[in-house]
Design an enzyme around this catalytic site. Structure first.
Site, PDB file in Angstrom:
ATOM      1  N   HIS A 154       0.843  -1.196   0.000  1.00  0.00           N
ATOM      2  CA  HIS A 154       0.000   0.000   0.000  1.00  0.00           C
ATOM      3  C   HIS A 154       0.880   1.247   0.000  1.00  0.00           C
ATOM      4  O   HIS A 154       2.076   1.171   0.281  1.00  0.00           O
ATOM      5  CB  HIS A 154      -0.931   0.012   1.221  1.00  0.00           C
ATOM      6  CG  HIS A 154      -2.095  -0.922   1.086  1.00  0.00           C
ATOM      7  ND1 HIS A 154      -2.012  -2.257   1.435  1.00  0.00           N
ATOM      8  CD2 HIS A 154      -3.355  -0.734   0.629  1.00  0.00           C
ATOM      9  CE1 HIS A 154      -3.177  -2.847   1.190  1.00  0.00           C
ATOM     10  NE2 HIS A 154      -4.009  -1.950   0.703  1.00  0.00           N
ATOM     11  N   LYS A 158      -0.302   4.829   4.643  1.00  0.00           N
ATOM     12  CA  LYS A 158      -1.108   3.868   5.419  1.00  0.00           C
ATOM     13  C   LYS A 158      -0.430   3.624   6.773  1.00  0.00           C
ATOM     14  O   LYS A 158       0.774   3.373   6.836  1.00  0.00           O
ATOM     15  CB  LYS A 158      -1.258   2.556   4.642  1.00  0.00           C
ATOM     16  CG  LYS A 158      -2.208   1.571   5.297  1.00  0.00           C
ATOM     17  CD  LYS A 158      -2.633   0.472   4.343  1.00  0.00           C
ATOM     18  CE  LYS A 158      -3.458  -0.598   5.018  1.00  0.00           C
ATOM     19  NZ  LYS A 158      -4.733  -0.101   5.553  1.00  0.00           N
TER      20      LYS A 158
END
Ligand code: NAD
Length: 270
Positions: A154, A158
């Site tokens: 990601h 995040k």
């Protein structure tokens, strides 16, 4: 079908408004925001970057539930209990993408599901739900000679790891093997870890750049390896899946459903 969007000025809310307005078979019933939000009073569609539709953003959730056949909610867990109450009161279908519910919030969702269909999913992407179903099926078909590893990547902003979707994939693999995930999960390796234990389900998280979300499930066996992957290019996939779930909910009786039910994969068969 008339669909209302709560949190319509949020990142997902704006995408949901666009998706409803661009989808046949549904119309936009309205949109809400939290009391005090700067978008209150603005046009719902304009806030989402489209031409004005004549509906002003309001903070009256109850009126939105009363005016909608289904409400799509991607907001915050704290408002779920009141939204579940309105689902009960008006029989409005609820498509719930909000994550992070505690036990009492989950209980209110389950109680409301006695009065109207509720579709709840931590990931509304059609592709990711197919990956869940395939992972369960493959894990059941391949014995423990195949080591299961789940790798996700990601964007660098995040803050948690592994992703909820990676944990969901680990759960799907454990379900396929009919084992308790808590007994087989390995959430990260570092240093002298010893050999990999037979039957373990391993997770690894990569972070960097602006990656929306990538998940690989690897079944590594003797002399052969199967890898199934999902790559998300945009958060639009969640909005598309949620609107699909709303349209599907028009045809079912009250109850708590998942995206696997919407896709007719609820028995794990892909
Ligand atoms: P966001 O912060 O951009 O949007 C949330 C919006 O909800 C905000 O605009 C906020 O003002 C609004 N809101 C808060 N209280 C409200 C109230 N009482 N009434 C109406 N609106 C209210 O967040 P986001 O990135 O859009 O994510 C929202 C939620 O959706 C999070 O829980 C996230 O984890 C979840 N999410 C789920 C999926 C999925 O597929 N299930 C995908 C993406 C995000």
């Amino acid at each position: 079908m008339k669909i209302g969007i709560t949190g319509c000025a949020g990142r997902m809310g704006q995408m949901l408004v666009r998706e409803v307005l661009l989808t046949d078979d549904c119309t936009l019933a309205g949109g809400t925001e939290r009391p005090g939000h700067t978008a209150l009073g603005q046009d719902v569609a304009q806030t989402a970057g489209l031409a004005a539709c004549g509906l002003a953003i309001s903070d009256n959730s109850e009126a939105l539930f009363a005016a909608s056949d289904a409400v799509i909610d991607f907001t915050i867990a704290e408002v779920t209990e009141s939204h579940a109450r309105f689902t009960k009161k008006y029989g409005t279908n609820l498509i719930l993408g909000t994550t992070g519910h505690d036990g009492s919030q989950m209980a209110s969702i389950e109680a409301a599901a006695a009065c109207a269909p509720i579709v709840k999913a931590m990931n509304f992407s059609v592709g990711v739900n197919v990956l869940f179903a395939l992972t369960k099926q493959l894990a059941g078909a391949l014995d423990e000679n195949f080591d299961i590893e789940i790798v996700e990547m990601h964007h660098k902003h995040k803050v948690d790891a592994p992703s909820g979707t990676a944990l969901g994939l680990a759960q799907a693999a454990a379900d396929g093997r009919e084992v308790d995930l808590n007994h087989v999960i390995d959430r990260g390796r570092d240093g002298i870890t010893g050999e990999r234990r037979r039957g373990q389900i391993g997770l690894a998280a990569l972070r960097g750049g602006d990656v929306v979300g990538e998940h690989d499930v690897i079944f590594a066996g003797p002399s052969e390896r199967i890898k199934i992957s999902h790559i998300a290019a945009s958060r639009e996939i969640f909005a598309r899946g949620a609107v699909r779930a709303a349209l599907w909910s028009a045809h079912v009786t009250p109850g708590l459903y998942s995206m696997l039910d919407v896709l007719d994969f609820s028995d794990g068969d892909a």
